[in-house]
Design an enzyme around this catalytic site. Structure first.
Site, PDB file in Angstrom:
ATOM      1  N   CYS A   1      11.319  60.621 -44.979  1.00 40.05           N
ATOM      2  CA  CYS A   1      11.233  61.234 -43.474  1.00 40.05           C
ATOM      3  C   CYS A   1      10.019  60.541 -42.520  1.00 40.05           C
ATOM      4  O   CYS A   1      10.261  59.581 -42.207  1.00 40.05           O
ATOM      5  CB  CYS A   1      10.916  62.716 -43.779  1.00 40.05           C
ATOM      6  SG  CYS A   1      11.400  63.708 -42.203  1.00 40.05           S
TER       7      CYS A   1
ATOM      8  N   GLU B   1      13.871  64.360 -52.383  1.00 43.37           N
ATOM      9  CA  GLU B   1      13.012  64.988 -53.608  1.00 43.37           C
ATOM     10  C   GLU B   1      13.271  66.489 -53.751  1.00 43.37           C
ATOM     11  O   GLU B   1      13.357  67.114 -54.794  1.00 43.37           O
ATOM     12  CB  GLU B   1      11.423  64.963 -53.304  1.00 43.37           C
ATOM     13  CG  GLU B   1      10.716  65.817 -51.997  1.00 43.37           C
ATOM     14  CD  GLU B   1      11.074  65.063 -50.598  1.00 43.37           C
ATOM     15  OE1 GLU B   1      11.764  64.220 -50.532  1.00 43.37           O
ATOM     16  OE2 GLU B   1      10.276  65.358 -49.576  1.00 43.37           O
TER      17      GLU B   1
ATOM     18  N   HIS C   1      14.883  64.350 -47.093  1.00 45.21           N
ATOM     19  CA  HIS C   1      13.857  64.609 -48.152  1.00 45.21           C
ATOM     20  C   HIS C   1      14.606  64.698 -49.383  1.00 45.21           C
ATOM     21  O   HIS C   1      14.874  65.697 -50.061  1.00 45.21           O
ATOM     22  CB  HIS C   1      13.313  65.828 -47.984  1.00 45.21           C
ATOM     23  CG  HIS C   1      12.139  65.909 -46.766  1.00 45.21           C
ATOM     24  ND1 HIS C   1      10.972  65.327 -46.991  1.00 45.21           N
ATOM     25  CD2 HIS C   1      12.245  66.089 -45.479  1.00 45.21           C
ATOM     26  CE1 HIS C   1      10.099  65.525 -45.891  1.00 45.21           C
ATOM     27  NE2 HIS C   1      11.070  66.006 -45.006  1.00 45.21           N
TER      28      HIS C   1
HETATM   29  N1  GLN Z   1       6.599  64.477 -38.226  1.00 49.28           N
HETATM   30  C1  GLN Z   1       7.987  63.821 -38.197  1.00 49.28           C
HETATM   31  C2  GLN Z   1       9.179  64.539 -37.472  1.00 49.28           C
HETATM   32  O1  GLN Z   1       9.213  65.587 -37.046  1.00 49.28           O
HETATM   33  C3  GLN Z   1       8.398  63.957 -39.802  1.00 49.28           C
HETATM   34  C4  GLN Z   1       8.424  65.138 -40.629  1.00 49.28           C
HETATM   35  C5  GLN Z   1       8.583  64.963 -41.922  1.00 49.28           C
HETATM   36  O2  GLN Z   1       8.093  64.201 -42.421  1.00 49.28           O
HETATM   37  N2  GLN Z   1       9.154  66.051 -42.499  1.00 49.28           N
HETATM   38  O3  GLN Z   1      10.221  64.118 -37.441  1.00 49.28           O
END
Ligand code: GLN
Length: 553
Positions: free
Chosen positions: A379, A507, A505
């Site tokens: 992400c 994970e 994500h």
């Molecule tokens: N801050 C980033 C976004 O809002 C990544 C978010 C995250 O890593 N979950 O896109």
């Protein structure tokens, strides 16, 4: 009739109620029962989505986009079921529902009160999980008996037994039996007090799970049994396990699932063979490998709980013991990177929000790219890998995400139009499962062994499609995109052992016996690096035999 198990906790927080509930869920599944688990959280936030990871640890995302308590991650990993947002209810969400009903006139003319309106809503949350597809609902009540906020929940679960019949409900209370060094004794008093507190709310536990660092002797169990009015077979010792996945076996040896099933009238024997095989695999996973997690919240590893678990799962698959080095992102800025990263076998750049630590993560991504160090970006991690590539390979000076630099001339990560006008914070990100189409032959397609994959998301910002062709032209491979080709979901580099970023994500979907494919490949690449580089110190054949000294005669 669906059966219900309520898990409460006493004495102290962080006792591992979530792991107890998860482990019990696994044991019931091993008996062929269909199980689901939920958590009731006494805090006022509508969900943990707006909470600081330092306060609350990781926010676990469900398939349907629920932002939930990290215990749901344990539940999914232990019972191997995908849960939904319905599996986590907070005081805030319960009041929100009751207040919305009040505004609609549902209670017209009446006074809206904690009892019965809030307690009824709590009971409705419990009942809605008891579908025809479920034999047992396990409900963990967050917080500790004695807390002010927990009272409506205790009242609701007390009433619940009366509503659905005694034979359909079992109360399990988790407590601590501390060891006091100076007197050399394990103490039962905290357990007695917390059971007294629970009984003052009308709940008599059917089983007590006593956490302790050393085994509790039979005599102490007998004392707890007598003083807390629980049969001896219902006093279960959860002595500290060697690792999480051993806990179901510990609880089974202590007879917890037998006792719970006896109370609920559930027949059957547990077949633990698959779980025992998993535990054996964990125990024999010994190939050492060191993986750095470059994060912002590393002083509280719970903030990255699913990432850590996914790394361990990947390790078990390779017979490897993953040692995680928690690295503060600010510590790898500039020249410090080499010193901090050179001894690692791989790095993970996990998700996150806000500007702090970003430059360190960009440096780490660049170091990994330059030094063939396997790197997985999750992400925000993929976003910083993209920024690094844009700055240092494409030469876009000042490239950044508009989250961190509004004025950047090259916002390679930016808000999509759909996100621009959003003013609320809670639940407004791209949340939950989204499909991605992978490029045949790419690292990610080979890792997944499929070309259409579904992973969970939680972010606002996206890879800016206006920069895609320039970055691709310079060698960044956009190896996974949304089916409509608008969103870049995976990036990688050709010719690097493993430099992969994903907007998702993965994970969250990793399971102890079925690791997330990207984590599995990362650890595979890390092992190659580790074993290619390290001298085979333990290979005795390599050590020259000592000269034979003739015995003196
Ligand atoms: N801050 C980033 C976004 O809002 C990544 C978010 C995250 O890593 N979950 O896109």
């Amino acid at each position: 009739m669906t059966k219900h198990i309520f898990v409460t906790g006493g004495v102290t927080s962080s006792l591992g109620k979530g792991l107890t509930a998860s482990s019990l869920g696994r044991l019931l599944k091993c008996r062929g029962l269909r199980v689901t688990i939920q958590k009731l959280d006494p805090y006022i936030n509508v969900d943990p989505g707006t909470m600081n990871p330092f306060e609350h640890g990781e926010v676990f995302v469900t398939d349907d986009g629920g932002e939930t308590d990290l215990d749901l991650g344990h539940y999914e990993r232990f019972i191997d079921e995908n849960l939904s947002r319905d599996s986590n209810a907070t005081t805030g969400s319960i009041y929100q529902a009751v207040l919305a009903a009040e505004r609609r006139g549902v209670f017209l003319g009446r006074t809206v009160q904690v009892i019965p309106h809030i307690t009824d809503e709590i009971k409705r949350r419990i009942t809605r999980l008891a579908t025809d597809e479920v034999d047992v609902v396990i409900t963990e009540v967050g917080g500790t008996v004695g807390d002010i906020e927990i009272l409506p929940f205790l009242e609701a679960i007390r009433q619940f037994r009366k509503d659905v019949g005694r034979e359909n409900v079992c109360y399990v209370h988790v407590t601590l039996v501390p060891y006091l060094g100076p007197s050399g004794e394990q103490k039962t008093k905290p357990t007695q007090h917390s059971v007294t507190e629970l009984r003052s709310r009308g709940i008599q536990p059917d089983a007590i799970v006593c956490r302790s660092d050393g085994p509790i002797p039979e005599s102490l169990k007998l004392k707890i049994s007598n003083l807390c009015d629980v049969p001896l077979r219902g006093v279960v010792n959860a002595v500290d396990a060697r690792h999480l996945y051993e806990i179901p076996l510990v609880l089974h040896d202590e007879g917890l699932d037998d006792e719970v099933c006896r109370i609920l009238g559930l027949a059957g024997e547990a077949d633990l063979s698959a779980w025992e095989a998993l535990v054996a695999r964990v125990d024999t996973s010994e190939r050492p490998v060191r993986i750095g997690v470059i994060g912002k919240y590393v002083s509280l590893p719970d903030a990255y709980l699913s990432v850590a678990e996914a790394l361990h799962h990947a390790g078990y698959d390779h017979g490897a013991r993953v040692r995680i080095e928690w690295i503060q992102a600010e510590d790898v800025e500039g020249l410090l990177a080499e010193q901090r990263l050179r001894d690692l076998d791989a790095i993970v750049i996990p998700g996150g929000f806000g500007e702090r630590g970003i430059e360190g993560k960009v440096t780490a991504a660049g170091y990994a790219r330059d030094h063939d160090l396997p790197c997985l970006g999750l992400c925000l991690g993929m976003q910083v890998m993209t920024i690094e590539f844009a700055r240092n390979v494409v030469g876009l000076v000042g490239a950044n995400s508009s989250e961190f630099d509004h004025t950047s001339a090259h916002k390679v990560i930016d808000l999509m139009d759909t996100q621009r006008d959003v003013v609320e914070f809670g639940g407004t990100m791209r949340l939950g499962v989204y499909p991605a189409r992978l490029t045949p032959g790419s690292v990610v397609a080979r890792a997944y062994g499929r070309e259409l994959v579904y992973e969970r998301h939680r972010h606002r910002y996206e890879f800016n499609p206006r920069y895609r062709s320039r970055l691709e032209g310079a060698g960044l491979v956009c190896s996974g995109v949304s089916p409509d080709d608008r969103l870049v979901e995976f990036v990688e580099l050709a010719g690097h052992p493993f430099w992969v970023g994903t907007q998702a994500h993965p994970e969250f979907k990793s399971r102890p016996d079925r690791p997330s494919p990207l984590f599995r490949e990362l650890v595979g690449a890390a092992l190659q690096r580790a074993e290619g580089r390290r001298p085979r110190l333990l290979d005795l054949d390599d050590i020259a035999a000592p000269p034979v000294v003739p015995a003196r005669g």
